[in-house]
Design an enzyme around this catalytic site. Structure first.
Site, PDB file in Angstrom:
ATOM      1  N   GLY A   1       0.869  -1.184   0.000  1.00 42.15           N
ATOM      2  CA  GLY A   1       0.000   0.000   0.000  1.00 42.15           C
ATOM      3  C   GLY A   1       0.894   1.219   0.000  1.00 42.15           C
ATOM      4  O   GLY A   1       1.364   1.648   1.052  1.00 42.15           O
TER       5      GLY A   1
ATOM      6  N   MET B   1       1.024   7.777   2.669  1.00 37.64           N
ATOM      7  CA  MET B   1       1.432   7.342   4.012  1.00 37.64           C
ATOM      8  C   MET B   1       2.343   6.115   3.949  1.00 37.64           C
ATOM      9  O   MET B   1       3.375   6.056   4.607  1.00 37.64           O
ATOM     10  CB  MET B   1       0.204   7.041   4.889  1.00 37.64           C
TER      11      MET B   1
ATOM     12  N   SER C   1       0.320   8.196  13.883  1.00 38.10           N
ATOM     13  CA  SER C   1      -0.117   9.584  13.759  1.00 38.10           C
ATOM     14  C   SER C   1       1.017  10.499  13.349  1.00 38.10           C
ATOM     15  O   SER C   1       2.171  10.276  13.703  1.00 38.10           O
ATOM     16  CB  SER C   1      -0.697  10.086  15.084  1.00 38.10           C
TER      17      SER C   1
ATOM     18  N   LYS D   1      -5.388   5.154  19.218  1.00 36.38           N
ATOM     19  CA  LYS D   1      -5.286   6.091  18.095  1.00 36.38           C
ATOM     20  C   LYS D   1      -6.633   6.780  17.849  1.00 36.38           C
ATOM     21  O   LYS D   1      -6.692   7.979  17.541  1.00 36.38           O
ATOM     22  CB  LYS D   1      -4.818   5.366  16.819  1.00 36.38           C
TER      23      LYS D   1
ATOM     24  N   HIS E   1      -6.968   9.394  20.400  1.00 43.11           N
ATOM     25  CA  HIS E   1      -6.050  10.465  19.977  1.00 43.11           C
ATOM     26  C   HIS E   1      -6.769  11.384  18.979  1.00 43.11           C
ATOM     27  O   HIS E   1      -6.728  12.601  19.082  1.00 43.11           O
ATOM     28  CB  HIS E   1      -4.787   9.865  19.348  1.00 43.11           C
ATOM     29  N   ASN E   2      -7.428  10.786  18.003  1.00 47.21           N
ATOM     30  CA  ASN E   2      -8.117  11.585  16.998  1.00 47.21           C
ATOM     31  C   ASN E   2      -9.295  12.342  17.588  1.00 47.21           C
ATOM     32  O   ASN E   2      -9.565  13.476  17.201  1.00 47.21           O
ATOM     33  CB  ASN E   2      -8.578  10.700  15.834  1.00 47.21           C
TER      34      ASN E   2
ATOM     35  N   GLU F   1      -7.887  15.179  19.152  1.00 49.11           N
ATOM     36  CA  GLU F   1      -7.502  16.084  18.045  1.00 49.11           C
ATOM     37  C   GLU F   1      -8.707  16.941  17.624  1.00 49.11           C
ATOM     38  O   GLU F   1      -8.578  18.159  17.440  1.00 49.11           O
ATOM     39  CB  GLU F   1      -6.999  15.221  16.884  1.00 49.11           C
TER      40      GLU F   1
END
Ligand code: 6PG
Length: 476
Positions: free
Chosen positions: A9, A13, A128, A182, A185-186, A189
């Site tokens: 992929g 990223m 992240s 995560k 975390h977002n 955010e």
């Protein structure tokens, strides 16, 4: 095979993660569904390290040394499942599959279970820091088996961001723990971004300040307790002038916020766990409100305002009030997010170390901030801390700003400036510190219409009152 790690992929990223591994001296196997991306990666960045490019998944897997470590960096959901199904028959006992996308943690739990049955390790890992972080050092939140971390962990720590020489990567916990952290975390955010947006709006409406002036205020704030990536980029964005019109860039941007879903997942999960993450929830709903075009169109110029005229007498004092209110609201949002991590950790048996989460968020990630050190210290003082706000440092820091916080929320209400994150955070603060909440009345109402029972302050047990009869009380 000779490659120490593989990435499949190669959108931006995955590409940057692969380059980061290569730049740290690892031989990196690379693969992408369409081979052109693989070729362009090697053509453009081959000189940065050693890449082994494969056109087929089978060759890609064969190019890896055992136990194989395969990082999947494709879209969350169906595309991730498709790659996993392709990999399973090609892998052998003990190999490690790492999903580094923004997967929803229940999917990660399911996938971990399935791969375990095949003798494979599945590591759902939060990553992240956006494109820049992936290339130069992200914050990494890997879940899965502890055993897989012994071989994988050192590589991930190596490519992660460092703060004072400490890697922004640590083992989070079993199965879905990494993606869960995560996700929160977002959510944080979202809250951070909304609070900053509300502060911007307050300065704009309260002072009539221009974008450039507000940018300067944020730049000043970034030298103190609020120092963080999001405050820094806010100052930068506000100072930017649109090339086409010569106007402040923010003034030519449409005011409808979009989202890819991690904030929504955070709120959905908080509802399931019964954790009040009001800051994150209001931030998520504020995005939804901004995008509610028919409703906004119906309301603009129609709903009466009855606002007072904002009469800020002391500009500097007002700016300082906004700063203190922003900091206090931010602490509430983090406190709530850490409560959610604690609740999920207990629910799913993850045993997550909250102090370590704050430590690995100090660098690399979007919410990186100076004040995360304070959170780590708070959990070092008391790993079982029931409420971050009640830690001695935060009690002092927030307590110091409470009067300012009240002035700002009251002023915003009187002047018709919507500050859902500021005001819900203050309401949470007052709610959580209240000796007695009006929930007693809720319980009485529930018993009245549904015989749902209540507890008494003076006696143990549950009780019911015969509301429609003679109002006798019975112990249940
Ligand atoms: C990160 C970011 C990243 C992504 C956000 C954007 O940690 O690097 O959080 O994951 O940019 O998910 O989210 P929205 O599109 O939902 O705002």
């Amino acid at each position: 095979g000779t490659a120490q790690i593989g990435v499949t992929g190669l959108a931006v990223m995955g590409r940057n993660l692969a380059r980061n591994f290569a730049r740290h001296g690892y031989t990196v196997a690379v693969h992408n569904r369409s081979n052109s991306k693989t070729q362009s990666l090697v053509a453009d960045h081959g000189h940065e390290g050693t890449f082994v490019a494969s056109e087929s998944m089978a060759d890609f897997v064969a190019s890896l040394e055992r136990p194989r470590k395969v990082v999947i960096m494709v879209k969350a959901g169906g595309p991730t499942d498709a790659v996993i199904q392709e990999l399973i028959p090609l892998l052998e006992q003990g190999d490690i599959v790492i999903d580094a996308g923004n997967a929803h943690f229940p999917d990660t739990i399911r996938r971990e279970n399935e791969l375990k049955a095949h003798g494979l390790h599945f590591v759902g890992s939060g990553v992240s820091g956006g494109e820049e972080g992936a290339l130069n050092g992200p914050s990494i939140m890997p879940g899965g088996s502890r055993e897989s971390y012994t071989t994988l962990g050192p590589i991930l720590e190596d490519i992660s961001a460092k703060v004072d020489g400490v890697p922004c990567c640590t083992y989070i916990g079993p199965d879905g723990a990494g993606h869960f952290v995560k996700m929160v975390h977002n959510g944080i955010e979202y809250a951070d971004m909304q609070l900053i947006a509300e502060a911007y709006d307050l300065l704009k409406q309260g002072l009539g300040a221009s974008a450039a002036e507000i940018g300067q205020i944020f730049a000043d704030w970034n030298t103190g307790d609020l120092e963080s990536f999001l405050i820094e980029i806010t100052a930068d964005v506000l100072a930017h002038v649109d090339a086409a019109t010569g106007q402040a860039f923010v003034d030519v941007i449409e005011d409808r916020a979009e989202q890819k879903g991690t904030g929504r997942w955070t709120v959905q999960n908080a509802l399931d766990l019964g954790v009040p993450i009001t800051g994150i929830a209001e931030a998520t709903f504020a995005r939804a409100l901004s995008g509610s075009v028919p409703q906004r169109t119906a309301a603009v110029g129609v709903l009466p305002a009855h606002t007072a005229d904002w009469d800020v007498k002391d500009r500097d004092a007002f700016i300082e009030d906004v700063r203190l209110a922003l900091y206090a609201s931010k602490v509430v949002a983090y406190s709530q997010g850490f409560d959610q991590i604690a609740a999920a950790s207990a629910e799913f048996g993850w045993d997550i170390d909250r102090g370590a989460m704050a430590r690995i968020w100090r660098g690399g990630c979007i919410i990186r901030a100076r004040f995360l050190n304070r959170i780590t210290e708070a959990y070092e003082r008391n790993p079982q801390l029931p409420l971050l706000l009640a830690d001695e440092y935060f009690t002092g820091a927030v307590g110091n700003g409470v009067a300012a916080w009240r002035r700002i929320v009251a002023g915003a209400a009187q002047n018709g400036v919507p500050v859902p994150a500021f005001s819900s955070s203050l309401a949470y603060y007052d709610g959580v510190r209240a000796e007695r909440l009006p929930a007693n009345l809720i319980q009485a109402q529930r018993d009245f219409f549904g015989a749902h029972t209540y507890r008494r302050v003076d006696r143990a047990g549950t009780f019911h009152t015969e509301w429609t009869g003679d109002r006798t009380e019975t112990a249940q």
